[in-house]
Scaffold this active site. Structure first.
Site, short mmCIF file in Angstrom:
data_model
loop_
_atom_site.label_atom_id
_atom_site.label_comp_id
_atom_site.label_asym_id
_atom_site.label_seq_id
_atom_site.Cartn_x
_atom_site.Cartn_y
_atom_site.Cartn_z
N HIS A 48 3.43 23.91 -28.85
CA HIS A 48 2.81 23.48 -30.11
C HIS A 48 1.29 23.47 -30.10
O HIS A 48 0.67 23.28 -31.13
CB HIS A 48 3.36 22.11 -30.51
CG HIS A 48 4.84 22.14 -30.78
ND1 HIS A 48 5.39 22.86 -31.80
CD2 HIS A 48 5.89 21.56 -30.13
CE1 HIS A 48 6.71 22.71 -31.79
NE2 HIS A 48 7.04 21.94 -30.78
N ARG B 154 14.46 15.23 -34.47
CA ARG B 154 13.73 16.45 -34.13
C ARG B 154 13.25 16.41 -32.68
O ARG B 154 13.36 17.39 -31.94
CB ARG B 154 12.55 16.59 -35.10
CG ARG B 154 11.66 17.78 -34.90
CD ARG B 154 12.34 19.07 -35.21
NE ARG B 154 12.68 19.80 -33.99
CZ ARG B 154 12.93 21.11 -33.93
NH1 ARG B 154 12.88 21.84 -35.03
NH2 ARG B 154 13.23 21.68 -32.81
N CYS C 166 14.21 19.02 -29.76
CA CYS C 166 13.21 19.72 -28.97
C CYS C 166 13.47 19.48 -27.48
O CYS C 166 13.42 20.41 -26.68
CB CYS C 166 11.80 19.22 -29.31
SG CYS C 166 10.89 20.29 -30.41
#
Lengths: 108, 271
Positions: free
Chosen positions: B191, B228, B232
């Site tokens: 990210h 989420r 991940c």
């Protein structure tokens, strides 16, 4: 979701001959029948299989829905405004339930 | 009828962020993302496809609003032994809750640690209303969380990391940078280092949290930020933490801080 809440967005008024957009949304899991639960047993199919729209009792739009359609089906369509009256929206569930919503439209 | 009126009220209340911000510039090469891009921070909205963005732009088409209606009902429904509803203390949500979605998670003194919106709601239920807390990822908790956060829609995320929150921000940052799982990856590797590039067929986003709870097309339901996080973690073959774990709340603080300035989009729609 426990409670089924159909939603419809339609204009309250329209000019004669105008093309109007109508949007509908209903919360429904649309369980395809292809999935298995954690212990390996198939989850029975349960979908909305048909969606009907009638104006003053006369059918103006309908959709057949199938198992590959996503949860919470959203259907938008266009109508030509030619008549005032009540639009009736009907969703038919596999389990026999019927969900209904009505909207009035004034055509001038 | 009552429900319909409430639903229309919701639609009107959340018209802050509207359609059509994605436009090509004069030379046709760059896209201007409007409020969805602040300096080099990019909301997940800017990585979503045009159809997904269209779903989010239209509050009617956004299926998450089905949950918001439920949240609006919960707001006004008395529960627990005190027989009170959220509205009895907090008043109208559009006044009392404006800004909450932008500044949480916050340091909560009684706990001596960070608290996110879900935890705050359940704390209120248990302590103030003496009602059963909602289960994580239940329709009820997602609905009321999305409803509360939606009152801040369009406001810039602005979490504080000063004072007592500082050590928790440090822990969140450490988590973000810590390699984990069999793939030995940290959040930063995807990210930060590789955002905007492809991981197989998917574009890596910056992992911004401003749209949560989000209606994810893959999930076919609304889901929390912690869901989420768990996804991940699983993707990199790491053991996920439980919902509401301190590690995830600290991470939530760090991730929200990374996105300070981006608009609250809850409830967003993502692929």
């Amino acid at each position: 979701m426990a409670k089924i809440r159909p939603r419809v967005k339609a204009p309250k008024k329209a000019a004669m001959g105008e093309i109007i957009e109508i949007k509908t949304l209903i919360n429904h899991a649309m369980e395809s029948g292809q999935r298995k639960d954690s212990s390996g047993n198939p989850i029975p199919r349960r979908i909305i299989n048909r969606f009907d729209v009638a104006l003053n009792g006369r059918q103006v739009f309908s959709v057949d829905l199938f198992p590959s359609i996503s949860a919470n089906p959203y259907v938008a369509f266009f109508l030509k405004a030619e008549e005032s009256g009540d639009l009736t929206f009907t969703w038919h569930d596999d389990d026999g339930s019927v969900y209904e919503e009505t909207k009035s439209i004034e055509v001038a | 009828m009552n429900t319909t009126r409430k639903a229309l009220g919701l639609l009107a209340a959340s018209a802050g962020l509207t359609a059509g911000v994605a436009m090509a510039s004069d030379d046709g090469t760059r896209i201007h993302w409007g409020p969805y891009m602040v300096d080099d921070k990019r909301s997940g909205y800017t990585y979503a496809g045009a159809q997904t963005r269209a779903m989010q732009d239209d509050d009617f088409q956004n299926p998450a609003f089905l949950w918001l209606e439920r949240g609006a009902d919960i707001w006004e429904t008395a529960a627990g032994e005190t027989g009170q509803a959220c509205v009895d203390c907090h008043g109208d949500a559009d006044e009392g809750m404006a800004g909450v979605g932008a500044r949480y998670p916050v340091y909560f003194e009684d706990w001596g640690k960070m608290m996110n919106v879900e935890q705050r709601i359940n704390w209120c239920r248990e302590t103030q209303m003496q009602a059963e807390p909602f289960a994580w990822e239940s329709e009820d908790l997602l609905g009321i969380t999305a409803f509360v956060k939606n009152q801040s829609k369009g406001m810039p995320v602005n979490v504080s990391i000063d004072g007592p929150a500082q050590p928790f921000w440090e822990q969140g940052k450490a988590f973000y940078e810590q390699r984990r799982g069999q793939l030995d990856l940290a959040c930063t590797h995807c990210h930060v280092d590789h955002e905007g590039t492809l991981i197989r067929a998917e574009t890596l986003s910056q992992g911004q949290s401003n749209g949560f709870p989000t209606y994810r097309l893959k999930w076919q339901t609304l889901g929390s930020l912690h869901r989420r996080f768990r996804g991940c973690n699983r993707n990199i073959r790491a053991e996920p933490y439980p919902y509401g774990a301190d590690e995830y709340v600290n991470l939530e603080l760090y991730v929200a801080w990374r996105g300070n300035g981006l608009p609250v989009e809850s409830p967003s729609v993502r692929k």
